[in-house]
Design an enzyme around this catalytic site. Structure first.
Site, PDB file in Angstrom:
ATOM      1  N   ASP A   1      -7.455 -21.025 -25.511  1.00 54.85           N
ATOM      2  CA  ASP A   1      -7.133 -22.214 -26.509  1.00 54.85           C
ATOM      3  C   ASP A   1      -8.013 -23.301 -26.514  1.00 54.85           C
ATOM      4  O   ASP A   1      -7.892 -24.344 -26.970  1.00 54.85           O
ATOM      5  CB  ASP A   1      -5.666 -22.620 -26.311  1.00 54.85           C
ATOM      6  CG  ASP A   1      -5.230 -23.142 -24.980  1.00 54.85           C
ATOM      7  OD1 ASP A   1      -6.472 -23.272 -24.230  1.00 54.85           O
ATOM      8  OD2 ASP A   1      -4.285 -23.802 -24.743  1.00 54.85           O
TER       9      ASP A   1
ATOM     10  N   ALA B   1      -5.324 -21.013 -21.105  1.00 56.40           N
ATOM     11  CA  ALA B   1      -4.208 -21.469 -21.861  1.00 56.40           C
ATOM     12  C   ALA B   1      -3.841 -22.907 -21.123  1.00 56.40           C
ATOM     13  O   ALA B   1      -3.229 -22.832 -19.972  1.00 56.40           O
ATOM     14  CB  ALA B   1      -3.159 -20.834 -22.198  1.00 56.40           C
ATOM     15  N   HIS B   2      -3.970 -24.037 -21.921  1.00 58.25           N
ATOM     16  CA  HIS B   2      -3.486 -25.283 -21.011  1.00 58.25           C
ATOM     17  C   HIS B   2      -3.261 -26.374 -22.146  1.00 58.25           C
ATOM     18  O   HIS B   2      -2.733 -27.413 -21.969  1.00 58.25           O
ATOM     19  CB  HIS B   2      -4.753 -25.778 -20.352  1.00 58.25           C
ATOM     20  CG  HIS B   2      -5.806 -26.432 -21.084  1.00 58.25           C
ATOM     21  ND1 HIS B   2      -6.853 -25.511 -21.553  1.00 58.25           N
ATOM     22  CD2 HIS B   2      -6.157 -27.918 -21.400  1.00 58.25           C
ATOM     23  CE1 HIS B   2      -7.699 -26.318 -22.218  1.00 58.25           C
ATOM     24  NE2 HIS B   2      -7.297 -27.901 -22.183  1.00 58.25           N
ATOM     25  N   ARG B   3      -3.636 -26.337 -23.649  1.00 61.65           N
ATOM     26  CA  ARG B   3      -3.563 -27.293 -24.372  1.00 61.65           C
ATOM     27  C   ARG B   3      -1.842 -27.544 -24.603  1.00 61.65           C
ATOM     28  O   ARG B   3      -1.100 -26.559 -24.399  1.00 61.65           O
ATOM     29  CB  ARG B   3      -4.135 -26.922 -25.670  1.00 61.65           C
ATOM     30  CG  ARG B   3      -5.559 -26.707 -25.576  1.00 61.65           C
ATOM     31  CD  ARG B   3      -6.215 -26.354 -26.818  1.00 61.65           C
ATOM     32  NE  ARG B   3      -5.956 -27.683 -27.909  1.00 61.65           N
ATOM     33  CZ  ARG B   3      -6.793 -28.547 -28.059  1.00 61.65           C
ATOM     34  NH1 ARG B   3      -7.998 -28.452 -27.215  1.00 61.65           N
ATOM     35  NH2 ARG B   3      -6.651 -29.495 -28.825  1.00 61.65           N
TER      36      ARG B   3
END
Length: 371
Positions: A284, A207-209
């Site tokens: 994501d 998860a990084h967006r």
């Protein structure tokens, strides 16, 4: 070598991985390459190690732009790329995907009358709040050569009025890369023993967006939902945390659930090994959706839509959103799937097809034909 020089503009981990097969195919054909790294990802753990593992020489230049607001970052990239294109005068410049690096490379080529080739063209999320969506549309409409991975993405390009003679369906170069390196990762990576986990007995999270981690409530809901879903299956979650996400955890004071173990970002082989052996992957990332579908690992997407709908069509992926209850329901649906779906992104020859479609470059038959 031929008289042609092919330019490549890249700046992030996915671009390095997905352009590597095209770069290597250029070398097989005796075509000179000039690689411009924008520096959008600027830590060794996020890019330099990928060049080494993929058997690529270091980039010819690194602009070291780093992070910034979209306009400032893209503008700095555009100026640096333009200077490189003026110096090297490539026959064509390749860009991949939808990042600011990709947009800057395409704009620079277009302004200088250099043919732009867009690898992974035609993807659409139909979410105008995603900055990547704007990038995708602009790049596709200024590129001379468009290489959509599937018939569906090619149809979206035609629907936008892009001429047929600019479009060539090739599959996705991520299939080339995964098929080339999956066995090597299984042999050389020691990540399972280093983490003390066994095949099929853990879950993986990425998860990084910005829309995921820059919103405190959204980030907390995702972590809660993933932890709950994995606890139900008695699985620990391994989360190689992106620097952006790590900064947000500290800034927001978010307590990470005990079910989730944070680890440092991984190199390509280690991450590929975790993807291929996880029981379930939560992500994501569009690229991870692709990679898991190729590897046969079921995936839950922590977004409300995807520009890779083919992964859901074949049963490899479930788009869950960010609510804990939806995440747990999607995990229940996906966990234990056999992974016997058909890979929707081609047969692993995308790089060959891409170079064959550019008339200024030698095709493979001409290069490999006996004298």
């Amino acid at each position: 070598m031929t008289d042609s020089t092919v330019g490549f503009v890249l700046g992030t981990r996915p671009e390095i991985i997905k352009l590597a097969p095209v770069i290597q195919e250029c070398h097989r054909r005796g075509v000179d390459t000039h690689i411009v790294h924008t520096g959008q990802h600027y830590s060794d753990s996020l890019d330099a190690v990928f060049f080494r593992q993929l058997g690529l020489s270091p980039p010819d230049v690194n602009l070291e732009v780093g992070s910034d607001d979209h306009g400032a970052q893209t503008g700095a990239m555009l100026a640096g790329i333009e200077e490189e294109l003026q110096a090297t005068e490539p026959t064509v410049v390749f860009v991949q995907g939808d990042t600011n690096s990709t947009l800057a490379g395409a704009l620079a080529g277009s302004k200088m009358d250099v043919d732009v080739a867009h690898v992974e063209a035609g993807l659409r999320s139909f979410d105008d709040e995603m900055p990547e969506e704007t990038n995708r549309v602009i790049i596709d409409h200024i590129a001379e050569y468009l290489f959509p991975p599937t018939a569906e993405t090619a149809a979206l390009l035609r629907d936008e009025g892009i001429p047929e003679d600019r479009i060539t369906v090739t599959g996705n170069t991520i299939v080339d890369a995964v098929e080339t390196f999956d066995n090597e990762a299984a042999t050389s990576s020691q990540i399972l023993s280093e983490l003390g986990v066994s095949e099929g007995q853990f879950d993986l999270l990425t998860a990084h967006r910005a829309e995921t981690v820059d919103d405190r409530e959204a980030f907390e809901r995702i972590l809660s939902g993933v932890a709950r879903a994995s606890a139900q299956a008695e699985r620990e979650v391994i989360y190689p945390i992106h620097p952006r996400a790590e900064d947000r955890l500290e800034e927001f004071g978010i307590a990470v659930p005990d079910q989730i173990r944070l680890i440092e970002p991984l190199d390509f082989f280690d991450f590929l090994r975790l993807e291929s052996t996880a029981d379930l992957v939560f992500t994501d990332s569009g690229g991870v959706q692709e990679e898991t579908s190729i590897l046969g690992t079921p995936c839950v997407t922590l977004r409300y839509g995807t520009e890779r709908p083919e992964t859901a069509f074949v049963g490899a992926n479930c788009v869950a959103g960010r609510e804990p209850s939806s995440i747990t329901a999607a995990a229940t649906q996906m966990r234990g799937k056999a992974g016997d779906w058909n890979t929707p992104f081609g047969d692993g020859t995308a790089a060959v097809q891409i170079l064959d479609a550019i008339p200024e470059l030698p095709d493979r038959e001409a290069v490999t034909a006996p004298e």
